[in-house]
Design an enzyme around this catalytic site. Sequence first.
Site, PDB file in Angstrom:
ATOM      1  N   SER A  15     -12.815  -3.278   1.432  1.00  0.00           N
ATOM      2  CA  SER A  15     -13.054  -2.689   2.748  1.00  0.00           C
ATOM      3  C   SER A  15     -14.542  -2.411   2.896  1.00  0.00           C
ATOM      4  O   SER A  15     -15.198  -1.929   1.964  1.00  0.00           O
ATOM      5  CB  SER A  15     -12.286  -1.371   2.903  1.00  0.00           C
ATOM      6  OG  SER A  15     -10.895  -1.591   2.863  1.00  0.00           O
ATOM      7  N   LYS A  19      -4.025   6.006   8.749  1.00  0.00           N
ATOM      8  CA  LYS A  19      -4.785   6.551   7.633  1.00  0.00           C
ATOM      9  C   LYS A  19      -5.387   7.895   8.027  1.00  0.00           C
ATOM     10  O   LYS A  19      -6.179   7.982   8.971  1.00  0.00           O
ATOM     11  CB  LYS A  19      -5.912   5.587   7.225  1.00  0.00           C
ATOM     12  CG  LYS A  19      -5.419   4.291   6.603  1.00  0.00           C
ATOM     13  CD  LYS A  19      -6.581   3.427   6.164  1.00  0.00           C
ATOM     14  CE  LYS A  19      -7.338   4.038   5.016  1.00  0.00           C
ATOM     15  NZ  LYS A  19      -8.419   3.153   4.518  1.00  0.00           N
ATOM     16  N   ARG A  54       0.854  -1.193   0.000  1.00  0.00           N
ATOM     17  CA  ARG A  54       0.000   0.000   0.000  1.00  0.00           C
ATOM     18  C   ARG A  54       0.891   1.244   0.000  1.00  0.00           C
ATOM     19  O   ARG A  54       1.407   1.646   1.041  1.00  0.00           O
ATOM     20  CB  ARG A  54      -0.918  -0.006   1.225  1.00  0.00           C
ATOM     21  CG  ARG A  54      -1.863   1.195   1.313  1.00  0.00           C
ATOM     22  CD  ARG A  54      -2.730   1.087   2.563  1.00  0.00           C
ATOM     23  NE  ARG A  54      -3.679   2.184   2.641  1.00  0.00           N
ATOM     24  CZ  ARG A  54      -3.418   3.375   3.178  1.00  0.00           C
ATOM     25  NH1 ARG A  54      -2.208   3.624   3.683  1.00  0.00           N
ATOM     26  NH2 ARG A  54      -4.341   4.319   3.219  1.00  0.00           N
TER      27      ARG A  54
END
Length: 217
Positions: A117, A146, A46
Amino acid sequence: MARIDSQRMKELLKVYFIMGSTNCTKNPDMVMKEAIKGGISLFQYREKGAGCLGRQEKYVLAEQLQRMCRTGGIPFIINDDIELACEIGADGVHIGQEDEPAEAVREKIGDKILGVSAHTLVEANEAVRAGADYLGLGPIYPTSTKADAKAIQGMALIQELRESAITIPVVGIGGITPHNARAVILAGADGVSVITSISQAADIKEAAASLKRSVTI
């Protein structure tokens, strides 16, 4: 190639490590090497956030980490970047609710692993209908990884999903550490997904091993 078996997917989700260059205080290749030694079962690349790599650098690091995963027998997933995943032959992709629709992604990747998600039961059901192989539920606990993290879910969504007719494999994410991972499993998740609990640990191998012990019930 056939879609991944649900039971196999559950096993892979046990210790699901997510990492990009911005999440590391040490060289990403060293972090990956130690994480594999510690017993991670699945990896997601990611590359997001302030200071993340440009396209070419991202490609190079993705290939490097993918080679290490293949050597270690760890499936390699890419977050959001379907084009990159197809270019390098990743084992799958993971997308969020703000990314490309799951149905379109499933068409592009064929039978590769698709993770989605979800933050509500409605989103979970939609992901299942679209062909998701697993759901990422969270954030379970507070997290600073995040910047655009959703509201804290706690165990409620996992429990609600398990009380419904949904049987798809699920992994909890957000603020999970070796100290609270077992509670996530007891709530009904098949595994835990972490970033900094491994990537920024003083002893990366031990951090991964400790998580593995925590989720083995």
